[in-house]
Design a protein around this motif. Structure first.
Motif, PDB file in Angstrom:
ATOM      1  N   VAL A 183      30.512  42.742  52.335  1.00 23.51           N
ATOM      2  CA  VAL A 183      31.424  42.174  51.304  1.00 23.51           C
ATOM      3  C   VAL A 183      32.011  43.567  50.799  1.00 23.51           C
ATOM      4  CG1 VAL A 183      31.763  41.278  48.907  1.00 23.51           C
ATOM      5  CG2 VAL A 183      30.879  39.837  50.987  1.00 23.51           C
ATOM      6  N   THR A 204      33.193  32.496  42.807  1.00 27.46           N
ATOM      7  CA  THR A 204      33.550  31.295  43.696  1.00 27.46           C
ATOM      8  C   THR A 204      33.783  30.157  42.677  1.00 27.46           C
ATOM      9  OG1 THR A 204      31.471  30.869  44.097  1.00 27.46           O
ATOM     10  CG2 THR A 204      32.429  32.233  45.773  1.00 27.46           C
ATOM     11  N   LEU A 221      38.652  35.497  41.930  1.00 29.18           N
ATOM     12  CA  LEU A 221      37.941  34.773  43.215  1.00 29.18           C
ATOM     13  C   LEU A 221      37.915  35.583  44.453  1.00 29.18           C
ATOM     14  CD1 LEU A 221      40.025  31.387  42.912  1.00 29.18           C
ATOM     15  CD2 LEU A 221      37.849  31.933  42.070  1.00 29.18           C
ATOM     16  N   LYS A 222      36.713  35.281  45.172  1.00 35.34           N
ATOM     17  CA  LYS A 222      36.397  36.199  46.327  1.00 35.34           C
ATOM     18  C   LYS A 222      37.362  36.134  47.441  1.00 35.34           C
ATOM     19  CE  LYS A 222      31.380  37.135  45.988  1.00 35.34           C
ATOM     20  NZ  LYS A 222      29.958  37.245  46.487  1.00 35.34           N
ATOM     21  N   ASP A 223      38.049  34.867  47.441  1.00 36.90           N
ATOM     22  CA  ASP A 223      39.035  34.901  48.390  1.00 36.90           C
ATOM     23  C   ASP A 223      40.571  35.151  47.917  1.00 36.90           C
ATOM     24  OD1 ASP A 223      39.502  32.785  46.763  1.00 36.90           O
ATOM     25  OD2 ASP A 223      39.656  31.018  48.323  1.00 36.90           O
TER      26      ASP A 223
END
Length: 214
Positions: A19, A88, A108-110
């Motif tokens: 990550v 998340t 957000l991680k995305d």
């Protein structure tokens, strides 16, 4: 001097090496420098004591000292470096706790690369970003000590301003978006804070979310 895209220096904290590598690549592609990396909160604090950065980008959930505990320790030692927490949707119940600890925002991680860049730039410039965390878990899992209804109803204009406040917009940005004078927006914000019974913009937004005003 306000940091620009080419000069923003970020500390990156996440317990997963893959990550961190992905985030580092994204940040470098956006012309943001990663000053150092850490795999837990303790490592982050240790490195921050020796090297200052413009923004801390940290995962909330890490083994040992997590992102919120590291944030609390950072604030307790008088370090006001802006902190942007990676989250998340199932982390959104931590929104109030993290905000009260001193977090400037959530990402957000995305998130898309351009959203990552924009969030870091805005936090570095002093903005607070409460979106894009899902608000439903905040409503269902957190309740203010005074969970009564607001003292008055809100006009459509006030609700529009509250939503922009939730997005981290400054008075100047709200004025430009809604075609109002900045002084007019300032007056609206004062009225909104009075109706919600708080002096703080961040807590006003959180209370408005909890009470389903927005």
């Amino acid at each position: 001097m306000t940091a620009t895209t080419s000069t923003i220096r970020v500390a990156l904290a996440d317990d997963q090496a893959l990550v961190r590598a992905g985030l580092r690549a994204l940040l470098q592609a956006q012309h943001i420098d990663v000053a150092f990396e850490a795999d837990d909160g303790e490592g982050l604090l240790r490195k921050l004591a020796a090297q200052s950065v413009d923004v801390v980008l940290s995962d909330i959930r890490m083994p040992g000292m997590d992102g919120i505990a590291a944030l609390q320790a950072l604030r307790e030692r008088g370090d006001a470096t802006p902190v942007l927490l990676l989250t998340t949707f199932d982390d959104s119940d931590l929104l109030l706790r993290a905000t009260e600890a001193g977090a400037q925002g959530f990402l957000l991680k995305d998130a898309a690369p351009e959203d990552l860049r924009d969030a870091i730039e805005r936090v570095a410039a002093g903005d607070t970003l409460l979106q894009p965390v899902s608000t439903d878990p905040v409503r269902s899992r957190y309740r203010f000590h005074d969970d009564s209804a607001p003292v008055d109803t809100f006009s459509e204009r006030e609700i529009a301003i509250l939503r922009l406040l939730a997005g981290g917009y400054s008075n100047k940005e709200i004025a430009r978006t809604l075609f109002l004078a900045e002084g007019t927006v300032k007056n609206y914000v004062s009225v909104i804070l009075d109706k919600l019974g708080t002096r703080d913009r961040t807590r006003a937004v959180l209370k408005a979310i909890t009470l389903r005003v927005i």
